[in-house]
Design a protein around this motif. Structure first.
Motif, PDB file in Angstrom:
ATOM      1  N   ARG A   1       0.832  -1.214   0.000  1.00 14.88           N
ATOM      2  CA  ARG A   1       0.000   0.000   0.000  1.00 14.88           C
ATOM      3  C   ARG A   1       0.866   1.262   0.000  1.00 14.88           C
ATOM      4  NH1 ARG A   1      -3.007  -2.732   3.776  1.00 14.88           N
ATOM      5  NH2 ARG A   1      -2.221  -1.482   5.500  1.00 14.88           N
ATOM      6  N   LEU A   2       1.919   1.242   0.837  1.00 16.54           N
ATOM      7  CA  LEU A   2       2.819   2.408   0.885  1.00 16.54           C
ATOM      8  C   LEU A   2       3.447   2.649  -0.490  1.00 16.54           C
ATOM      9  CD1 LEU A   2       4.759   1.842   4.251  1.00 16.54           C
ATOM     10  CD2 LEU A   2       3.136   3.676   3.755  1.00 16.54           C
ATOM     11  N   ALA A   3       3.903   1.573  -1.117  1.00  9.89           N
ATOM     12  CA  ALA A   3       4.555   1.687  -2.431  1.00  9.89           C
ATOM     13  C   ALA A   3       3.581   2.307  -3.432  1.00  9.89           C
ATOM     14  CB  ALA A   3       5.028   0.319  -2.907  1.00  9.89           C
ATOM     15  N   LYS A   4       2.361   1.844  -3.374  1.00  7.12           N
ATOM     16  CA  LYS A   4       1.351   2.371  -4.296  1.00  7.12           C
ATOM     17  C   LYS A   4       1.144   3.870  -4.062  1.00  7.12           C
ATOM     18  CE  LYS A   4      -2.956   0.849  -6.272  1.00  7.12           C
ATOM     19  NZ  LYS A   4      -4.225   0.202  -6.061  1.00  7.12           N
ATOM     20  N   GLU A   5       1.023   4.239  -2.812  1.00  4.78           N
ATOM     21  CA  GLU A   5       0.818   5.656  -2.486  1.00  4.78           C
ATOM     22  C   GLU A   5       1.993   6.508  -2.950  1.00  4.78           C
ATOM     23  OE1 GLU A   5      -1.768   7.253  -1.339  1.00  4.78           O
ATOM     24  OE2 GLU A   5      -3.019   5.501  -0.954  1.00  4.78           O
ATOM     25  N   PHE A   6       3.202   5.942  -2.860  1.00  4.66           N
ATOM     26  CA  PHE A   6       4.393   6.708  -3.250  1.00  4.66           C
ATOM     27  C   PHE A   6       4.711   6.548  -4.747  1.00  4.66           C
ATOM     28  CE2 PHE A   6       5.680   6.215   1.402  1.00  4.66           C
ATOM     29  CZ  PHE A   6       5.453   7.547   1.706  1.00  4.66           C
ATOM     30  N   GLY A   7       3.901   5.773  -5.458  1.00  7.25           N
ATOM     31  CA  GLY A   7       4.084   5.646  -6.907  1.00  7.25           C
ATOM     32  C   GLY A   7       5.206   4.717  -7.311  1.00  7.25           C
ATOM     33  N   ARG A   8       5.513   3.735  -6.477  1.00  5.30           N
ATOM     34  CA  ARG A   8       6.564   2.772  -6.835  1.00  5.30           C
ATOM     35  C   ARG A   8       5.926   1.409  -7.073  1.00  5.30           C
ATOM     36  NH1 ARG A   8      12.126   1.575  -4.026  1.00  5.30           N
ATOM     37  NH2 ARG A   8      12.951   0.182  -5.627  1.00  5.30           N
ATOM     38  N   GLU A   9       6.220   0.824  -8.234  1.00  5.92           N
ATOM     39  CA  GLU A   9       5.638  -0.488  -8.544  1.00  5.92           C
ATOM     40  C   GLU A   9       6.343  -1.590  -7.764  1.00  5.92           C
ATOM     41  OE1 GLU A   9       4.496  -1.382 -12.775  1.00  5.92           O
ATOM     42  OE2 GLU A   9       5.595   0.493 -13.062  1.00  5.92           O
ATOM     43  N   VAL A  10       5.633  -2.668  -7.532  1.00  2.00           N
ATOM     44  CA  VAL A  10       6.171  -3.800  -6.769  1.00  2.00           C
ATOM     45  C   VAL A  10       6.634  -4.896  -7.732  1.00  2.00           C
ATOM     46  CG1 VAL A  10       5.558  -5.618  -5.097  1.00  2.00           C
ATOM     47  CG2 VAL A  10       4.766  -3.264  -4.752  1.00  2.00           C
ATOM     48  N   ALA A  11       7.818  -5.450  -7.479  1.00  2.54           N
ATOM     49  CA  ALA A  11       8.412  -6.459  -8.368  1.00  2.54           C
ATOM     50  C   ALA A  11       7.830  -7.852  -8.116  1.00  2.54           C
ATOM     51  CB  ALA A  11       9.932  -6.497  -8.159  1.00  2.54           C
ATOM     52  N   SER A  12       7.637  -8.585  -9.192  1.00  2.00           N
ATOM     53  CA  SER A  12       7.306 -10.015  -9.089  1.00  2.00           C
ATOM     54  C   SER A  12       8.612 -10.759  -8.816  1.00  2.00           C
ATOM     55  CB  SER A  12       6.704 -10.498 -10.406  1.00  2.00           C
ATOM     56  OG  SER A  12       7.708 -10.435 -11.407  1.00  2.00           O
ATOM     57  N   PRO A  13       8.558 -12.041  -8.458  1.00  2.00           N
ATOM     58  CA  PRO A  13       9.814 -12.780  -8.272  1.00  2.00           C
ATOM     59  C   PRO A  13      10.709 -12.753  -9.519  1.00  2.00           C
ATOM     60  CG  PRO A  13       8.018 -13.984  -7.258  1.00  2.00           C
ATOM     61  CD  PRO A  13       7.393 -12.835  -7.991  1.00  2.00           C
TER      62      PRO A  13
END
Ligand code: KMH
Ligand code: ZN
Length: 273
Positions: free
Chosen positions: A251-263
């Motif tokens: 959620r934090l990453a989304k709010e800060f505009g950073r995408e989350v990596a898959s494995p």
């Protein structure tokens, strides 16, 4: 601001020090650890940092227990399996090194000695080098665990001696009682000492977990959360699962505009073949 790589979230789900008395939802058996790893994967984690426990729930570095955990996790998902070579403070170096023989994609490599609460976490130069050499032979990517500033120099020395090749990947474990605390300036200072082509993650212990996660997301680093580091969701309120802590980072990453990596994206970022 420079475009950042996607965010790698590591779930450190069991650890060696936490007990069920402290955190009733702590996964202990291979089955529980694999299920928890899968739940963290579904929540957005791309690496699972694993400490094995024996039948009585005590920390063990036994090869067979790690093998069972690895196989059970692999049967569920492609999350990167990262066993601990730190173990518990009372494990011998030989015991600690056992899970590396499973040729996992990654394993931790503690880069120096420090106080660890009332104990001492021993990592002599001789054994740091032995661990690093074995990881290189077996094609295991080390995650260099840094609890104190000098440990970064120890890691750089491994490169100077030709034992490790860059780019290195560091985990700043900040807030262990007796070692470096986890204030913003501590993280900045650490980050500024590593080779510029390195990747890094931060594991904030206890109350440092969420503030450091927010900082790392915005600094281009990566984030580790989980019961090994912090058993609470908020002050005095226990987390219900490791996945709940991963979900907050997503959620934090989304709010800060950073995408989350898959494995698979994490493998590319970390140069894991
Ligand atoms: N349990 C600590 C003494 C690691 O996993 O590599 C060491 C530790 C580090 O947890
Ligand atoms: Zn660990």
């Amino acid at each position: 601001m420079k475009k950042m790589e996607k965010l790698i979230i590591t779930a450190a789900i069991t650890g060696a020090e936490v007990t069920r008395d402290l955190q009733p939802n702590l996964p202990l058996t291979p089955e529980e650890i694999a299920n928890e790893a899968f739940n963290c994967y579904k929540a957005g984690a791309s690496i699972v940092h694993v400490h094995a426990r024996d039948k009585d729930g005590n920390p063990t570095q036994d090869y067979e227990v790690y093998k069972e955990i690895k196989e059970k996790i692999e049967a569920k998902c492609d999350i990167i399996f990262q066993p601990s070579t730190g173990g518990a403070v009372w494990h011998s170096p030989e015991e600690r090194l056992q899970p590396v023989e499973l040729k996992p994609e990654m394993a931790t490599l503690s880069a120096g000695t420090c106080n660890f609460g009332p104990d001492v976490f021993m990592n002599s130069e001789e054994y740091i080098e032995k661990f690093a050499k074995r990881m290189v032979v077996l094609g295991v990517k080390p995650e260099i665990e840094v609890f104190e500033r000098g440990m970064i120099e120890n890691a750089k020395k491994l490169v100077k001696k030709g034992i490790l090749n860059g780019p290195l990947h560091f985990d700043f474990v900040l807030g262990v009682p007796g070692a470096c605390p986890g204030n913003p300036e501590d993280l900045l200072y650490m980050r500024n000492q590593i080779p510029s082509d390195s990747t890094w993650t931060v594991a904030g212990i206890g109350r440092y977990e969420t503030p450091l996660a927010g900082l790392a997301i915005n600094m281009g680093g990566h984030v580790r959360v989980g019961f090994e580091d912090n058993i609470y969701y908020s002050k005095g309120v226990l987390a219900t699962s490791n996945a709940q802590l991963v979900e907050r980072v997503v959620r934090l990453a989304k709010e800060f505009g950073r995408e989350v990596a898959s494995p698979s994206e994490a493998r590319k970022i970390l140069n894991i073949k």
